[in-house]
Design a protein around this motif. Structure first.
Motif, PDB file in Angstrom:
ATOM      1  N   GLY A 158       0.768  -1.232   0.000  1.00  0.00           N
ATOM      2  CA  GLY A 158       0.000   0.000   0.000  1.00  0.00           C
ATOM      3  C   GLY A 158       0.802   1.286   0.000  1.00  0.00           C
ATOM      4  N   PHE A 159       2.108   1.198  -0.179  1.00  0.00           N
ATOM      5  CA  PHE A 159       2.926   2.409  -0.244  1.00  0.00           C
ATOM      6  C   PHE A 159       2.977   2.907  -1.678  1.00  0.00           C
ATOM      7  CE2 PHE A 159       4.313   0.234   3.578  1.00  0.00           C
ATOM      8  CZ  PHE A 159       4.332   1.278   4.508  1.00  0.00           C
ATOM      9  N   THR A 160       3.000   4.214  -1.836  1.00  0.00           N
ATOM     10  CA  THR A 160       2.885   4.811  -3.168  1.00  0.00           C
ATOM     11  C   THR A 160       4.227   5.237  -3.750  1.00  0.00           C
ATOM     12  OG1 THR A 160       2.510   7.009  -2.215  1.00  0.00           O
ATOM     13  CG2 THR A 160       0.563   5.643  -2.665  1.00  0.00           C
ATOM     14  N   ALA A 161       5.287   5.183  -2.946  1.00  0.00           N
ATOM     15  CA  ALA A 161       6.589   5.635  -3.440  1.00  0.00           C
ATOM     16  C   ALA A 161       7.708   4.950  -2.662  1.00  0.00           C
ATOM     17  CB  ALA A 161       6.715   7.157  -3.318  1.00  0.00           C
ATOM     18  N   LEU A 162       8.865   4.854  -3.310  1.00  0.00           N
ATOM     19  CA  LEU A 162      10.059   4.295  -2.668  1.00  0.00           C
ATOM     20  C   LEU A 162      11.267   5.117  -3.090  1.00  0.00           C
ATOM     21  CD1 LEU A 162      12.015   2.658  -4.913  1.00  0.00           C
ATOM     22  CD2 LEU A 162      10.099   1.066  -4.832  1.00  0.00           C
ATOM     23  N   LYS A 163      12.304   5.041  -2.246  1.00  0.00           N
ATOM     24  CA  LYS A 163      13.577   5.683  -2.606  1.00  0.00           C
ATOM     25  C   LYS A 163      14.691   4.651  -2.565  1.00  0.00           C
ATOM     26  CE  LYS A 163      15.957   8.577   0.085  1.00  0.00           C
ATOM     27  NZ  LYS A 163      16.220   9.813   0.853  1.00  0.00           N
ATOM     28  N   THR A 164      15.540   4.693  -3.579  1.00  0.00           N
ATOM     29  CA  THR A 164      16.627   3.742  -3.691  1.00  0.00           C
ATOM     30  C   THR A 164      17.964   4.460  -3.761  1.00  0.00           C
ATOM     31  OG1 THR A 164      17.255   1.693  -4.822  1.00  0.00           O
ATOM     32  CG2 THR A 164      16.672   3.589  -6.209  1.00  0.00           C
ATOM     33  N   GLY A 224       5.257  -1.174 -11.054  1.00  0.00           N
ATOM     34  CA  GLY A 224       4.197  -0.714 -11.936  1.00  0.00           C
ATOM     35  C   GLY A 224       4.307   0.760 -12.266  1.00  0.00           C
ATOM     36  N   PRO A 225       3.431   1.249 -13.163  1.00  0.00           N
ATOM     37  CA  PRO A 225       3.573   2.602 -13.720  1.00  0.00           C
ATOM     38  C   PRO A 225       3.261   3.724 -12.741  1.00  0.00           C
ATOM     39  CG  PRO A 225       1.552   1.587 -14.498  1.00  0.00           C
ATOM     40  CD  PRO A 225       2.309   0.512 -13.771  1.00  0.00           C
ATOM     41  N   ASP A 226       2.513   3.436 -11.672  1.00  0.00           N
ATOM     42  CA  ASP A 226       2.069   4.503 -10.774  1.00  0.00           C
ATOM     43  C   ASP A 226       2.930   4.655  -9.525  1.00  0.00           C
ATOM     44  OD1 ASP A 226      -0.082   5.086 -12.474  1.00  0.00           O
ATOM     45  OD2 ASP A 226      -1.343   3.576 -11.517  1.00  0.00           O
ATOM     46  N   LEU A 227       3.865   3.762  -9.314  1.00  0.00           N
ATOM     47  CA  LEU A 227       4.716   3.845  -8.126  1.00  0.00           C
ATOM     48  C   LEU A 227       5.733   4.971  -8.293  1.00  0.00           C
ATOM     49  CD1 LEU A 227       5.457   2.422  -5.400  1.00  0.00           C
ATOM     50  CD2 LEU A 227       7.207   1.183  -6.701  1.00  0.00           C
ATOM     51  N   GLY A 228       5.806   5.857  -7.305  1.00  0.00           N
ATOM     52  CA  GLY A 228       6.808   6.909  -7.330  1.00  0.00           C
ATOM     53  C   GLY A 228       8.183   6.333  -7.026  1.00  0.00           C
ATOM     54  N   ILE A 229       9.158   6.608  -7.882  1.00  0.00           N
ATOM     55  CA  ILE A 229      10.521   6.118  -7.693  1.00  0.00           C
ATOM     56  C   ILE A 229      11.447   7.311  -7.492  1.00  0.00           C
ATOM     57  CG2 ILE A 229      12.452   4.875  -8.729  1.00  0.00           C
ATOM     58  CD1 ILE A 229      10.460   3.110 -10.167  1.00  0.00           C
ATOM     59  N   GLU A 272       2.573   3.770  13.229  1.00  0.00           N
ATOM     60  CA  GLU A 272       1.439   3.104  12.591  1.00  0.00           C
ATOM     61  C   GLU A 272       1.232   3.664  11.189  1.00  0.00           C
ATOM     62  OE1 GLU A 272      -2.127   2.730  15.054  1.00  0.00           O
ATOM     63  OE2 GLU A 272      -0.961   3.540  16.716  1.00  0.00           O
ATOM     64  N   PHE A 273       0.988   2.769  10.229  1.00  0.00           N
ATOM     65  CA  PHE A 273       0.810   3.172   8.844  1.00  0.00           C
ATOM     66  C   PHE A 273      -0.560   2.719   8.332  1.00  0.00           C
ATOM     67  CE2 PHE A 273       5.315   2.651   9.620  1.00  0.00           C
ATOM     68  CZ  PHE A 273       5.844   3.833   9.107  1.00  0.00           C
ATOM     69  N   LYS A 274      -1.121   3.528   7.448  1.00  0.00           N
ATOM     70  CA  LYS A 274      -2.395   3.198   6.819  1.00  0.00           C
ATOM     71  C   LYS A 274      -2.419   3.810   5.428  1.00  0.00           C
ATOM     72  CE  LYS A 274      -7.416   3.668   7.293  1.00  0.00           C
ATOM     73  NZ  LYS A 274      -8.521   4.245   8.110  1.00  0.00           N
ATOM     74  N   ASP A 275      -2.663   2.977   4.416  1.00  0.00           N
ATOM     75  CA  ASP A 275      -2.788   3.444   3.030  1.00  0.00           C
ATOM     76  C   ASP A 275      -1.601   4.305   2.606  1.00  0.00           C
ATOM     77  OD1 ASP A 275      -5.287   2.179   2.906  1.00  0.00           O
ATOM     78  OD2 ASP A 275      -6.317   3.964   3.657  1.00  0.00           O
ATOM     79  N   GLY A 276      -0.390   3.861   2.952  1.00  0.00           N
ATOM     80  CA  GLY A 276       0.802   4.583   2.545  1.00  0.00           C
ATOM     81  C   GLY A 276       1.073   5.853   3.311  1.00  0.00           C
ATOM     82  N   CYS A 277       0.413   6.033   4.440  1.00  0.00           N
ATOM     83  CA  CYS A 277       0.603   7.229   5.272  1.00  0.00           C
ATOM     84  C   CYS A 277       0.961   6.832   6.695  1.00  0.00           C
ATOM     85  CB  CYS A 277      -0.659   8.091   5.286  1.00  0.00           C
ATOM     86  SG  CYS A 277      -1.043   8.878   3.705  1.00  0.00           S
ATOM     87  N   LEU A 278       1.673   7.712   7.384  1.00  0.00           N
ATOM     88  CA  LEU A 278       2.009   7.552   8.790  1.00  0.00           C
ATOM     89  C   LEU A 278       0.955   8.256   9.625  1.00  0.00           C
ATOM     90  CD1 LEU A 278       3.993   6.846  11.131  1.00  0.00           C
ATOM     91  CD2 LEU A 278       5.208   8.967  10.578  1.00  0.00           C
TER      92      LEU A 278
END
Length: 399
Positions: A156-162, A209-214, A359-365
């Motif tokens: 359920g997270f919308t973005a990741l950093k690498t 996928g196409p909508d994930l923030g990278i 605590e996290f919910k729908d990609g939010c803290l």
């Protein structure tokens, strides 16, 4: 309510250590903060020991008075580990003050603007490549990179950093010449490095996928010439932002002017005076503020300075659970928040160290409403895990 004692405590955190300030008061209330010595900052605890004599006997409510006094006393060597020590003390004072008033710390920062803070999964899959013995789910190749991105999306997270990795010479390993891993002070950006970064990012996109923030963090690992070479080679990819560390606002501004992607920066700066030229030269799209280093009350001032320049901010946060909740209060209070950094991969024993976990919910803290920061270190558990390594940059070596 007056300060009666100031103490620092360290504990084992696997490949690094966690560091804490404990402020005791004459009312029995204890204020806590977390700080760091591993990210190029050895000696913060020693500075806290030097400063605490000016704090004992003073009111916990007067944190700004203490900060200004400490600034005057250390003015010839302002910033650096001294600034971080001042920030760590300020954060513990804020915790004690809020607990004395029976309110969450965000009330001391102007009040809460949001109940949930958007976050990105940081160091993905960095910790699983660099430290699988502590985080599990070891990643050694591009297929593992792809699977990790799929997990980010599924959870359920919308973005990741690498970060930067080489995949061609056996199992994946980090490329960090800016931190002497390997020791190449010229900070080369070679065709091989560009090729490997591109393969890494393409695997993340395929898995997420196409909508994930990278997001990609270049840190201090390239100079403007190499940065532009790299950014041009990646220009056809869809990236949320490129994160660059620099102490040269004009050089960073030049890179930003020629970048196909938004630029974030400034996580290693301390104080408004260090941030100001980066705003004046329009060097970045997003200002990253480390409230653990600066102190959250001072970080609020920096965020206001950013807002005056129409720049949004993002908290720098790659420490323990207390730091995550400290940053949650800052993120809840600033109007110009973009997104917050969080390490979702945690140590197996992290939950034993603190009274409450994030605590996290729908990609939010979720912003806690408990008094103070919303969690306390469990002192008995900290002391049961004494520090084992110097930690961080001073410890890390590639075999």
């Amino acid at each position: 309510m007056k300060v009666t004692a100031v103490e620092t405590i360290e504990c084992d955190a696997g490949w690094r250590n966690y560091y804490f300030v404990k402020i005791s008061t004459d009312k029995g209330i204890v204020g806590w903060s977390e700080y760091d010595e591993g990210f190029g900052s050895p000696g913060v605890g020693a500075i806290i020991e030097k400063l605490k004599g000016r704090l004992i006997g003073q009111s916990v409510n007067n944190h700004e008075q203490f900060f200004q006094l400490a600034y005057c006393l250390t003015r010839p060597a302002t910033g650096g580990v001294i600034g971080q020590a001042m920030g760590a003390i300020e954060n513990a004072l804020l915790d004690a003050k809020a607990k004395g008033l029976g309110v969450p710390c965000y009330e001391l920062l102007g009040g809460k603007l949001r109940d949930q803070v958007p976050v990105y999964w940081s160091h993905c899959p960095t910790w699983r490549i660099n430290h699988p013995q502590f985080y599990g789910n070891a990643v050694t190749d591009l297929e593992g990179v792809k699977k990790t991105a799929a997990e980010v999306k599924a959870r359920g997270f919308t973005a990741l950093k690498t970060n930067l990795f080489i995949h061609e010479d056996g199992p994946a390993f980090a490329w960090r010449p800016g931190f002497a891993v390997p020791f190449k002070p010229e900070l080369p950006v070679t065709p091989k490095l560009i090729r490997n970064i591109r393969q890494h990012l393409e695997a993340l996109r395929e898995g997420g996928g196409p909508d994930l923030g990278i997001l990609i963090d270049i840190n201090f690992n390239a100079k403007p010439e190499g940065l532009l070479k790299l950014l041009r080679a990646l220009s056809d990819l869809d990236l949320f932002w490129v994160e660059i560390d620099s102490y040269t606002p004009k050089g960073l501004a030049y890179v930003r002017q020629h970048s196909p992607f938004p630029i974030s920066s400034c996580e290693t700066l301390i104080g408004m005076k260090e941030f100001l030229p980066f705003f004046e030269y329009q060097a970045m799209d997003v200002a990253i503020i480390d409230g653990v280093w600066n102190g959250m009350f001072q970080a609020l001032k920096i965020a206001a300075l950013a807002d005056a320049h129409d720049v949004n901010v993002a908290p720098h946060n790659f420490y323990g659970d207390l730091c995550t909740l400290m940053n949650a209060h800052f993120a809840a209070a600033v109007p110009n928040l973009h997104i917050m950094e969080v390490d979702i991969d945690r140590l197996p024993w992290e939950g034993e160290l603190f009274t409450h976990a994030p605590e996290f919910k729908d990609g939010c803290l979720i912003v806690p409403d408990r008094p103070g920061w919303g969690t306390d270190p469990i002192e008995k558990e900290l002391r049961a895990r004494p520090p084992k390594v110097t930690g961080g940059l001073l410890q890390y070596k590639r075999a």
